[in-house]
Scaffold this active site. Structure first.
Site, PDB file in Angstrom:
ATOM      1  N   GLN A  48       0.838  -1.212   0.000  1.00 29.79           N
ATOM      2  CA  GLN A  48       0.000   0.000   0.000  1.00 29.79           C
ATOM      3  C   GLN A  48       0.874   1.264   0.000  1.00 29.79           C
ATOM      4  O   GLN A  48       2.064   1.192   0.328  1.00 29.79           O
ATOM      5  CB  GLN A  48      -0.900  -0.001   1.236  1.00 29.79           C
ATOM      6  CG  GLN A  48      -0.166  -0.249   2.533  1.00 29.79           C
ATOM      7  CD  GLN A  48      -1.023  -0.951   3.601  1.00 29.79           C
ATOM      8  OE1 GLN A  48      -2.248  -0.964   3.577  1.00 29.79           O
ATOM      9  NE2 GLN A  48      -0.342  -1.573   4.564  1.00 29.79           N
ATOM     10  N   GLN A  79      -8.687   2.821  19.385  1.00 29.20           N
ATOM     11  CA  GLN A  79      -7.830   1.760  19.946  1.00 29.20           C
ATOM     12  C   GLN A  79      -8.413   1.223  21.257  1.00 29.20           C
ATOM     13  O   GLN A  79      -8.354   0.029  21.540  1.00 29.20           O
ATOM     14  CB  GLN A  79      -6.420   2.308  20.227  1.00 29.20           C
ATOM     15  CG  GLN A  79      -5.822   3.197  19.161  1.00 29.20           C
ATOM     16  CD  GLN A  79      -5.212   2.467  17.968  1.00 29.20           C
ATOM     17  OE1 GLN A  79      -5.485   1.274  17.757  1.00 29.20           O
ATOM     18  NE2 GLN A  79      -4.415   3.174  17.191  1.00 29.20           N
ATOM     19  N   ASP A 103       0.077  -0.171  13.715  1.00 24.18           N
ATOM     20  CA  ASP A 103       0.542   1.055  14.377  1.00 24.18           C
ATOM     21  C   ASP A 103       0.898   0.786  15.840  1.00 24.18           C
ATOM     22  O   ASP A 103       1.603   1.576  16.461  1.00 24.18           O
ATOM     23  CB  ASP A 103      -0.539   2.132  14.277  1.00 24.18           C
ATOM     24  CG  ASP A 103      -1.911   1.593  14.698  1.00 24.18           C
ATOM     25  OD1 ASP A 103      -2.773   1.410  13.816  1.00 24.18           O
ATOM     26  OD2 ASP A 103      -2.083   1.326  15.906  1.00 24.18           O
ATOM     27  N   GLY A 155      -2.780 -12.015   7.709  1.00 25.85           N
ATOM     28  CA  GLY A 155      -3.618 -12.543   8.801  1.00 25.85           C
ATOM     29  C   GLY A 155      -4.437 -13.745   8.382  1.00 25.85           C
ATOM     30  O   GLY A 155      -4.720 -14.640   9.186  1.00 25.85           O
ATOM     31  N   ASP A 173      -7.880  -5.588  13.762  1.00 23.70           N
ATOM     32  CA  ASP A 173      -7.728  -4.140  13.580  1.00 23.70           C
ATOM     33  C   ASP A 173      -7.245  -3.893  12.153  1.00 23.70           C
ATOM     34  O   ASP A 173      -6.083  -3.590  11.890  1.00 23.70           O
ATOM     35  CB  ASP A 173      -6.715  -3.601  14.595  1.00 23.70           C
ATOM     36  CG  ASP A 173      -6.448  -2.115  14.394  1.00 23.70           C
ATOM     37  OD1 ASP A 173      -5.402  -1.631  14.873  1.00 23.70           O
ATOM     38  OD2 ASP A 173      -7.277  -1.451  13.737  1.00 23.70           O
TER      39      ASP A 173
HETATM   40  N1  SAM Z   1      -7.490   2.103  12.712  1.00 23.77           N
HETATM   41  C1  SAM Z   1      -7.575   1.675  11.324  1.00 23.77           C
HETATM   42  C2  SAM Z   1      -8.989   1.655  10.825  1.00 23.77           C
HETATM   43  O1  SAM Z   1      -9.848   2.202  11.512  1.00 23.77           O
HETATM   44  O2  SAM Z   1      -9.220   1.149   9.725  1.00 23.77           O
HETATM   45  C3  SAM Z   1      -6.847   0.390  11.166  1.00 23.77           C
HETATM   46  C4  SAM Z   1      -5.449   0.566  11.678  1.00 23.77           C
HETATM   47  S1  SAM Z   1      -4.225  -0.466  11.226  1.00 23.77           S
HETATM   48  C5  SAM Z   1      -3.117   0.687  10.571  1.00 23.77           C
HETATM   49  C6  SAM Z   1      -4.771  -1.404   9.850  1.00 23.77           C
HETATM   50  C7  SAM Z   1      -3.676  -2.414   9.529  1.00 23.77           C
HETATM   51  O3  SAM Z   1      -4.189  -3.575   8.874  1.00 23.77           O
HETATM   52  C8  SAM Z   1      -2.599  -1.850   8.568  1.00 23.77           C
HETATM   53  O4  SAM Z   1      -1.372  -1.760   9.254  1.00 23.77           O
HETATM   54  C9  SAM Z   1      -2.544  -2.874   7.419  1.00 23.77           C
HETATM   55  O5  SAM Z   1      -1.244  -3.066   6.915  1.00 23.77           O
HETATM   56  C10 SAM Z   1      -3.079  -4.106   8.123  1.00 23.77           C
HETATM   57  N2  SAM Z   1      -3.581  -5.177   7.228  1.00 23.77           N
HETATM   58  C11 SAM Z   1      -4.337  -5.019   6.119  1.00 23.77           C
HETATM   59  N3  SAM Z   1      -4.583  -6.228   5.558  1.00 23.77           N
HETATM   60  C12 SAM Z   1      -3.975  -7.170   6.338  1.00 23.77           C
HETATM   61  C13 SAM Z   1      -3.874  -8.584   6.288  1.00 23.77           C
HETATM   62  N4  SAM Z   1      -4.481  -9.296   5.312  1.00 23.77           N
HETATM   63  N5  SAM Z   1      -3.176  -9.232   7.257  1.00 23.77           N
HETATM   64  C14 SAM Z   1      -2.583  -8.519   8.253  1.00 23.77           C
HETATM   65  N6  SAM Z   1      -2.625  -7.158   8.358  1.00 23.77           N
HETATM   66  C15 SAM Z   1      -3.328  -6.498   7.408  1.00 23.77           C
END
Ligand code: SAM
Length: 295
Positions: A48, A79, A103, A155, A173
């Site tokens: 991304q 959070q 994060d 994940g 998350d």
């Molecule tokens: N607070 C945010 C929201 O409200 O959408 C989410 C925060 S966090 C930064 C979201 C995280 O999900 C990102 O770091 C992203 O890289 C991760 N992510 C996305 N797809 C994923 C996957 N398939 N497996 C693991 N992590 C993933």
């Protein structure tokens, strides 16, 4: 020219001199804008676009693929709720899995629970972890807890390999269901979460917005009702899906393990969550209750 512009895929906003506007196919026809003081980081990972900028009024801001993930000013709300709604709903959570959350803010909040002995995190993008540690130290403090094991990976694959019944709680998350997080909103993923949870174990997922995404939420609720034979609840408005597996009954609306400020440790006192807002989060607007039949 217009044709070229029309042909371009719906791209997310980029930082433009003066203001950042968050535009996405997830919310057509609207944009949330923040005044930019300085762009602090801008790069593209394997998954991304990653941007950090200093805003005029919300502190530093983390943006993934043009979508605001957190701001220093209000990250506490998200959070704290995504973490304490599930963990305060069961007695003595010990083993917790966080999917996404790169994060570190959810880790910071999980660490407040003294009963927790082990925290696994599976985050797909190491750049998010590194950027958070560099620009959001009060959020990334969660990575410093000795109970945390960080795995950089998808994940979906992590849960496929997780042993049956190995977690008390799973917190998803994730970013939105476009890009790397897409499969985290689909039925097979929820089935793998249910398999990894112990009887009476709980999951809480980032479940979009009642205002914007009732169609997505209806699908999530329908899938969760098929898969989770305990409680199935939606909380909040920019909300969360909370489910428990068959086993000891979980009433999400009643926090059985209330958190008090003695839990603050190095992360400071809670800024948003409390037991009253926990229960209140399950009061839904009338337009939602008609759609989201819960049990
Ligand atoms: N607070 C945010 C929201 O409200 O959408 C989410 C925060 S966090 C930064 C979201 C995280 O999900 C990102 O770091 C992203 O890289 C991760 N992510 C996305 N797809 C994923 C996957 N398939 N497996 C693991 N992590 C993933």
């Amino acid at each position: 020219d217009d044709n070229a512009a029309a042909a371009k895929p719906a791209c997310f906003s980029s930082v433009i001199p003066g203001w950042f506007s968050e535009m996405s196919p997830m919310w057509p026809g609207e944009a949330h804008s923040l005044k930019v003081e300085k762009v602090l980081f801008q790069d593209k990972s394997d998954y991304q676009d990653v941007i950090v900028f200093q805003s005029a009024t919300y502190g530093k801001v983390l943006v993934l693929d043009g979508v605001i993930q957190l701001t220093e000013r209000d990250e506490c709300a998200y959070q704290e709720m995504i973490t304490h709604l599930p963990l305060c709903s069961i007695p003595n959570p010990k083993k917790v899995l966080v999917i996404g959350g790169g994060d570190g803010g959810v880790l910071r909040e999980v660490a407040r629970h003294p009963s927790v002995e082990h925290i696994d995190m599976c985050e797909i993008d190491k750049m998010v972890v590194d950027v958070s540690k560099q620009f959001f130290p009060n959020v990334a403090i969660g990575f410093e807890d000795p109970r945390v094991t960080l795995v950089i990976g998808d994940g979906v694959a992590f849960l496929k390999n997780a042993s049956r019944g190995s977690y008390d709680a799973v917190i998803v998350d994730s970013s939105d269901p476009i890009g790397p997080a897409k499969e985290l909103f689909e039925k097979p993923f929820f089935q793998s979460v249910a398999r990894a949870l112990r009887p009476g174990g709980v999951v809480c997922t980032q479940a979009e917005s009642l205002w914007l995404h009732m169609d997505i939420i209806e699908d999530i609720v329908s899938n969760c009702r098929d898969i989770f034979k305990g409680s199935v609840n939606y909380a909040g408005v920019i909300g969360f899906m909370l489910c428990s597996t068959e086993g000891p009954h979980v009433d999400f609306k009643v926090p059985v393990s209330p958190l008090d400020d003695s839990s603050s440790k190095s992360s400071g006192p809670l800024k948003f969550y409390n037991s009253e807002i926990h229960s209140a989060a399950f009061c839904l607007p009338s337009f939602a209750t008609k759609v989201i039949e819960l049990r």
